[in-house]
Design an enzyme around this catalytic site. Sequence first.
Site, mmCIF file in Angstrom:
data_model
loop_
_atom_site.group_PDB
_atom_site.id
_atom_site.type_symbol
_atom_site.label_atom_id
_atom_site.label_comp_id
_atom_site.label_asym_id
_atom_site.label_seq_id
_atom_site.Cartn_x
_atom_site.Cartn_y
_atom_site.Cartn_z
ATOM 1 N N ASP A 127 72.095 126.291 20.046
ATOM 2 C CA ASP A 127 73.335 125.835 20.669
ATOM 3 C C ASP A 127 73.989 124.765 19.789
ATOM 4 O O ASP A 127 73.509 123.641 19.720
ATOM 5 C CB ASP A 127 72.976 125.271 22.061
ATOM 6 C CG ASP A 127 74.145 124.595 22.737
ATOM 7 O OD1 ASP A 127 75.306 124.904 22.389
ATOM 8 O OD2 ASP A 127 73.887 123.755 23.637
ATOM 9 N N ASP A 156 73.557 150.161 24.349
ATOM 10 C CA ASP A 156 73.005 149.816 25.651
ATOM 11 C C ASP A 156 73.040 151.031 26.586
ATOM 12 O O ASP A 156 74.052 151.736 26.656
ATOM 13 C CB ASP A 156 73.862 148.682 26.242
ATOM 14 C CG ASP A 156 73.266 148.081 27.494
ATOM 15 O OD1 ASP A 156 72.167 147.522 27.414
ATOM 16 O OD2 ASP A 156 73.909 148.161 28.571
ATOM 17 N N GLU A 158 69.219 152.525 23.087
ATOM 18 C CA GLU A 158 68.351 152.064 24.177
ATOM 19 C C GLU A 158 68.334 153.217 25.177
ATOM 20 O O GLU A 158 69.224 153.358 26.009
ATOM 21 C CB GLU A 158 68.900 150.804 24.863
ATOM 22 C CG GLU A 158 67.894 150.284 25.873
ATOM 23 C CD GLU A 158 68.486 149.679 27.153
ATOM 24 O OE1 GLU A 158 67.775 148.930 27.831
ATOM 25 O OE2 GLU A 158 69.650 149.963 27.487
HETATM 26 C C1 GLC Z 1 70.232 147.210 29.323
HETATM 27 C C2 GLC Z 1 70.084 145.768 28.905
HETATM 28 C C3 GLC Z 1 69.873 144.944 30.125
HETATM 29 C C4 GLC Z 1 71.068 145.096 31.029
HETATM 30 C C5 GLC Z 1 71.331 146.561 31.351
HETATM 31 C C6 GLC Z 1 72.695 146.769 31.939
HETATM 32 O O1 GLC Z 1 69.073 147.719 29.891
HETATM 33 O O2 GLC Z 1 69.062 145.655 27.971
HETATM 34 O O3 GLC Z 1 69.678 143.596 29.808
HETATM 35 O O4 GLC Z 1 70.853 144.406 32.221
HETATM 36 O O5 GLC Z 1 71.307 147.345 30.194
HETATM 37 O O6 GLC Z 1 73.669 146.608 30.956
#
Ligand code: GLC
Length: 551
Positions: free
Chosen positions: A35, A216, A275
């Site tokens: 930060d 994501d 992901e």
């Molecule tokens: C993915 C992210 C997570 C988030 C979700 C919704 O799984 O890693 O942190 O809450 O997507 O965007």
Amino acid sequence: MTQHTALPETVGEARATGWWRDAVIYQVYPRSFADADGDGMGDLEGIRSRLPYLAELGVDAVWLSPFYASPQADAGYDVADYRAIDPMFGTLLDADALIRDAHELGLRIIVDLVPNHSSDQHEWFQRALREGPGSPARARYHFRPGKGADGSQPPNDWESIFGGPAWTRVEDGEWYLHLFAPEQPDFNWEHPAVADEFRSILRFWLDMGVDGFRVDVAHGLVKAEGLPDLGGADQLKLLGSDAMPFFDQDGVHDVYRSWRKILEEYDGDRIAVAEAWTPTVERTANYVRPDELHQAFNFQYLGTHWDAAELRSVIDNSLEAMRPVGAPATWVLSNHDVTRHATRFAHDQHLGTQIRDAGDRALGLRRARAATLLMLALPGSAYVYQGEELGLPDVTDLPDEVRQDPAYFRGAGQDGFRDGCRVPIPWTTGGTSYGFGPGGSWLPQPEVWGSLSVEAQTGDPDSTLELYRRALATRREHPDLGAGESVAWVDAPEGVLVLRRGAFVCTANVTGEPVRIPAPAGRVLLASGETPAVSGGEAVLAPDTTVWWSE
Ligand code: GLC
């Protein structure tokens, strides 16, 4: 749906030499890294000031979790403007400076892209609310009338991943779909404007100079036609193990094929990593076919217990699953959504990825260090989550009033209690927020943070930080580490893994007892714990310890 077939040779050859195939990629969670302005929240300037630390650590690339304009209903995974930086994190100029500095230090930058849903404050969603049922603006999301005579029942029986119904009703009586929090409405990816917009967002960040994207919820974009009911099944139990009408639909692959073309228009080997939580590694491999994304997180590996047989089977299955598509396997032990591995492994019984109890910290750390050396020995690319190089445990005793994870508040969600792995990391042994910044820290840091700080561990040969530094330096120097697509297993006693690649051997004693094995040829390069005693052609491996050997 289009079924993929093999691509022309040239693409395969280009992939075989990509920088990302054996890269170690470090995840920065911007709120909690450093930060600079002292508001208790990490920022881009803070990250920039710490880039030399990351370069020295020896990672190849940095993945930044979202820093875009966002009301922060889900820590930035609710994006209100995909082309703007949240003022809390800085400005586009700061992002530009960060990317430039990283490149000068030889680090690549991967940004998080959140295409499944926007924030409810996104201009498109606000417009959809204003313009009402039947308007073109509503078609970019999933709006539906409710069920029942008065429409007071949700349009189907899907539940949010964070718990509760996946639908919220708006004032005019329609409902909208959100697989996550109500502040995260799902886009309708059947709408051409949504696909166009994301192609444009990709180009915006590629033009800014980023080296890639972490996608994501890559498995969620396309929903089964007609949004069919699940039919009373226990959704939370099914997640991750079965096909769901809102996850891993074949249509998502058309999206990634179109993105791959854009990535390839740019020079410099730009990549995307999915992901994608899918039922099997074989389904995960679909995301990394030669004309789709480059990597996918290996969540099957992340979910594996500290158990030799299980580890070996996941390693074999992962390598096997990637072989037909020519993508590298990836390995990951921790991220911002799960309990840190030093805490997961601090328990004698096998637990899941969400743990509320600190367990035996010394045991957890010993196994975590061993697990890391095993991971970094495997062929493919590895992901490291900020703070794991310090051996940080999860903070399991955060008071409820400081928690911010939306999954916690919605209760009974798949996730929850994710704040424990998001506590700002310690740089110094003392001082304000242990060197995180000149102000406080958005989540309270425990006292043990001082002794786990970068300052406390630097120069201490037994520290976890120095272990990571040496491991990453060795991995860079040794041609067999991280390379290739397979490993050869050497016979070993139960509970012990011995794998070989070329002149390199990795032994992992995954038991709590010392184990005697025939000594591998060569010398010890690195050990996660006690260096093995070698005599008379035998080596005694310390409990829960991984050793790297080389001829
Ligand atoms: C993915 C992210 C997570 C988030 C979700 C919704 O799984 O890693 O942190 O809450 O997507 O965007």
